[in-house]
Design a protein around this motif. Structure first.
Motif, PDB file in Angstrom:
ATOM      1  N   GLN A 302      -3.367  29.930 104.943  1.00  0.00           N
ATOM      2  CA  GLN A 302      -3.988  29.213 106.047  1.00  0.00           C
ATOM      3  C   GLN A 302      -4.882  28.145 105.441  1.00  0.00           C
ATOM      4  N   GLY A 303      -4.555  26.889 105.648  1.00  0.00           N
ATOM      5  CA  GLY A 303      -5.228  25.810 104.951  1.00  0.00           C
ATOM      6  C   GLY A 303      -4.482  25.493 103.674  1.00  0.00           C
ATOM      7  N   PRO A 304      -5.144  24.824 102.718  1.00  0.00           N
ATOM      8  CA  PRO A 304      -4.472  24.487 101.459  1.00  0.00           C
ATOM      9  C   PRO A 304      -3.967  25.734 100.742  1.00  0.00           C
ATOM     10  N   ASP A 305      -2.892  25.572  99.972  1.00  0.00           N
ATOM     11  CA  ASP A 305      -2.313  26.691  99.235  1.00  0.00           C
ATOM     12  C   ASP A 305      -3.353  27.348  98.351  1.00  0.00           C
ATOM     13  N   TYR A 306      -3.188  28.654  98.157  1.00  0.00           N
ATOM     14  CA  TYR A 306      -4.200  29.458  97.470  1.00  0.00           C
ATOM     15  C   TYR A 306      -3.644  30.022  96.174  1.00  0.00           C
ATOM     16  N   GLY A 307      -4.434  29.894  95.098  1.00  0.00           N
ATOM     17  CA  GLY A 307      -4.072  30.480  93.822  1.00  0.00           C
ATOM     18  C   GLY A 307      -4.811  31.777  93.606  1.00  0.00           C
ATOM     19  N   LEU A 308      -5.404  31.948  92.444  1.00  0.00           N
ATOM     20  CA  LEU A 308      -6.211  33.133  92.161  1.00  0.00           C
ATOM     21  C   LEU A 308      -7.681  32.743  92.254  1.00  0.00           C
ATOM     22  N   GLY A 309      -8.230  32.847  93.460  1.00  0.00           N
ATOM     23  CA  GLY A 309      -9.621  32.491  93.686  1.00  0.00           C
ATOM     24  C   GLY A 309      -9.887  31.010  93.764  1.00  0.00           C
ATOM     25  N   ILE A 310      -8.853  30.204  93.977  1.00  0.00           N
ATOM     26  CA  ILE A 310      -9.035  28.754  94.027  1.00  0.00           C
ATOM     27  C   ILE A 310      -7.930  28.150  94.890  1.00  0.00           C
ATOM     28  N   ARG A 311      -8.235  27.035  95.556  1.00  0.00           N
ATOM     29  CA  ARG A 311      -7.256  26.365  96.421  1.00  0.00           C
ATOM     30  C   ARG A 311      -6.798  25.046  95.803  1.00  0.00           C
ATOM     31  N   GLU A 312      -5.573  24.664  96.132  1.00  0.00           N
ATOM     32  CA  GLU A 312      -5.028  23.361  95.745  1.00  0.00           C
ATOM     33  C   GLU A 312      -5.124  22.432  96.953  1.00  0.00           C
ATOM     34  N   ILE A 313      -5.864  21.334  96.807  1.00  0.00           N
ATOM     35  CA  ILE A 313      -6.136  20.439  97.934  1.00  0.00           C
ATOM     36  C   ILE A 313      -5.442  19.102  97.719  1.00  0.00           C
ATOM     37  N   PRO A 314      -4.374  18.795  98.465  1.00  0.00           N
ATOM     38  CA  PRO A 314      -3.741  17.479  98.348  1.00  0.00           C
ATOM     39  C   PRO A 314      -4.719  16.385  98.781  1.00  0.00           C
ATOM     40  N   LEU A 315      -4.727  15.284  98.051  1.00  0.00           N
ATOM     41  CA  LEU A 315      -5.617  14.176  98.367  1.00  0.00           C
ATOM     42  C   LEU A 315      -4.834  13.033  98.997  1.00  0.00           C
ATOM     43  N   PRO A 316      -5.342  12.424 100.068  1.00  0.00           N
ATOM     44  CA  PRO A 316      -4.631  11.316 100.710  1.00  0.00           C
ATOM     45  C   PRO A 316      -4.505  10.093  99.812  1.00  0.00           C
ATOM     46  N   CYS A 317      -5.369  10.009  98.787  1.00  0.00           N
ATOM     47  CA  CYS A 317      -5.296   8.880  97.864  1.00  0.00           C
ATOM     48  C   CYS A 317      -4.385   9.193  96.682  1.00  0.00           C
ATOM     49  N   GLY A 318      -3.719  10.342  96.720  1.00  0.00           N
ATOM     50  CA  GLY A 318      -2.806  10.718  95.652  1.00  0.00           C
ATOM     51  C   GLY A 318      -3.354  11.815  94.767  1.00  0.00           C
ATOM     52  N   GLY A 319      -2.471  12.662  94.292  1.00  0.00           N
ATOM     53  CA  GLY A 319      -2.883  13.753  93.426  1.00  0.00           C
ATOM     54  C   GLY A 319      -3.473  14.907  94.207  1.00  0.00           C
ATOM     55  N   VAL A 320      -4.049  15.850  93.481  1.00  0.00           N
ATOM     56  CA  VAL A 320      -4.642  17.027  94.099  1.00  0.00           C
ATOM     57  C   VAL A 320      -6.004  17.309  93.475  1.00  0.00           C
ATOM     58  N   ALA A 321      -6.787  18.074  94.204  1.00  0.00           N
ATOM     59  CA  ALA A 321      -8.033  18.625  93.685  1.00  0.00           C
ATOM     60  C   ALA A 321      -7.941  20.139  93.787  1.00  0.00           C
ATOM     61  N   TRP A 322      -8.822  20.816  93.066  1.00  0.00           N
ATOM     62  CA  TRP A 322      -8.878  22.273  93.098  1.00  0.00           C
ATOM     63  C   TRP A 322     -10.293  22.705  93.420  1.00  0.00           C
TER      64      TRP A 322
END
Length: 369
Positions: A302-322
């Motif tokens: 629910q929301g950005p994809d979830y790893g192990l205690g951290i989320r992957e956040i797609p950025l509208p300007c390109g790339g991702v943040a965690w």
């Protein structure tokens, strides 16, 4: 949270990820610097719609900047400053996950081992079987464990005494499993309480001590702490967190018994400290490359994809943040960083007039872009 009625109302607001409340307050608008008008407009929107104060702190590897709006303490002209402490709630999960993964690297824990191997009998009964729930599933919220938060916070004395992790887990297990382990995703604070117990079992020290010794001190996070049982006040300069109920006066809910959120969300920190930690994490300074890769293996959530205690956040300007969010009584926050060294922390010290949470993730994404 002194009155019985107030405590019950606070309890009702915290059912999912320790979510918080709203109020209206007079606001003072800070002037944007260096052209950060879009982010400034977002935080001004938060206070215009009832949040008492908001702040975004960002760094790009070469410089840092801040935008603020409103106040960190009602009745005073005191904008929230980056170095002021706040309760960062579920941002704690990044720290817990990092400690567990360090223990994996030391050969003391296996990610795909059942939790029963480390905590015999703890996750058993009412449809639960710790032999079928792995450490990885607890870290990524695919264990199917129900939460304990609504029940605990329905107790009118929730804030008046420490809670043992075993108590919180038993309360969570009193509800049937949400689904068979590994088949779906559902956010579970109870799962992270179990992970805190796991750390204590294999290390011989409580989760707060391990976070302090392994992460806070080595990374020089001097304004970050994992509060001890009974330490309800935030020590040192800090913003206040607020809640307003319909027809009720504004309540200052800054004080909190830290064993209630425990390993799921107990930590106190600042913008500079949290952004420093997430940058160090992504730069490979906290975990070995193979363990960082495991941390970043995500599942749909629910929301950005979830790893192990951290989320992957797609950025509208390109790339991702965690990063991760932290939502609880008085404070909503979000921390994120990119691999190229950009990082951000956003925080609001109350909800909006309509009772909704401010889009702190949106403010963070705006700053990163």
């Amino acid at each position: 949270m002194q009155a019985r009625t107030t405590r019950r109302l606070v309890a009702g607001s915290l059912a999912l990820t320790l979510g918080t409340g709203c109020l209206t307050a007079g606001t003072a608008t800070a002037q944007p610097r260096d052209g950060h008008n879009r982010t400034q407009a977002i935080v001004d929107g938060f206070t215009a719609h009832g949040a008492p104060g908001a702040m975004v702190f960002a760094e790009d590897g070469h410089r840092s900047w801040t935008v603020t709006s409103g106040t960190g303490e009602l009745g005073a002209d005191k904008p929230i400053r980056p170095w002021e402490k706040v309760r960062v709630y579920s941002n704690t999960k990044m720290f817990v996950a990092a400690v567990v993964l360090q223990l994996v690297g030391e050969g003391k824990v296996r990610l795909d081992a059942p939790i029963e191997q480390y905590l015999p009998g703890v996750v058993q009964g009412n449809g639960y079987d710790g032999n079928k729930i792995t450490v990885r599933q607890l870290l990524q919220h695919t264990s199917g464990m129900a939460d304990y938060i609504p029940d605990v916070l329905a107790d009118p004395d929730v804030n008046n005494h420490p809670w043992r992790p075993e108590e919180l887990v038993r309360i969570g297990l009193s509800h049937p499993p949400l689904f068979p382990p590994g088949t779906r995703w559902a956010y579970s604070n109870a799962g992270y309480i179990v992970l805190g117990m796991l750390v204590g079992s294999v290390s011989g020290h409580d989760i707060g001590t391990e976070i302090t010794d392994r992460l806070i001190r080595p990374e020089r996070l001097w304004r970050t702490s994992y509060p001890r049982p009974g330490q309800k006040q935030i020590q040192g300069p800090h913003a206040h967190g607020y809640y307003a109920f319909p027809g009720k006066p504004v309540a200052d809910v800054t004080e909190l018994e830290p064993t209630v959120p425990g390993a799921a969300a107990a930590m106190v920190s600042t913008g500079p400290d949290l952004t420093r930690f997430v940058r160090a994490l992504l730069a490979g300074k906290v975990l070995r490359p193979d363990l960082l890769a495991e941390m970043r293996k995500t599942v749909p959530a629910q929301g950005p994809d979830y790893g192990l205690g951290i989320r992957e956040i797609p950025l509208p300007c390109g790339g991702v943040a965690w990063g991760h969010a932290g939502n609880g009584p008085g404070f909503d926050s979000f921390t994120a960083a990119t691999e190229d060294g950009r990082s951000v922390f956003s925080v609001v010290n109350g909800h909006l007039k309509d009772g909704s949470a401010a889009d702190v993730r949106g403010a963070a994404v705006s700053a990163l872009c």
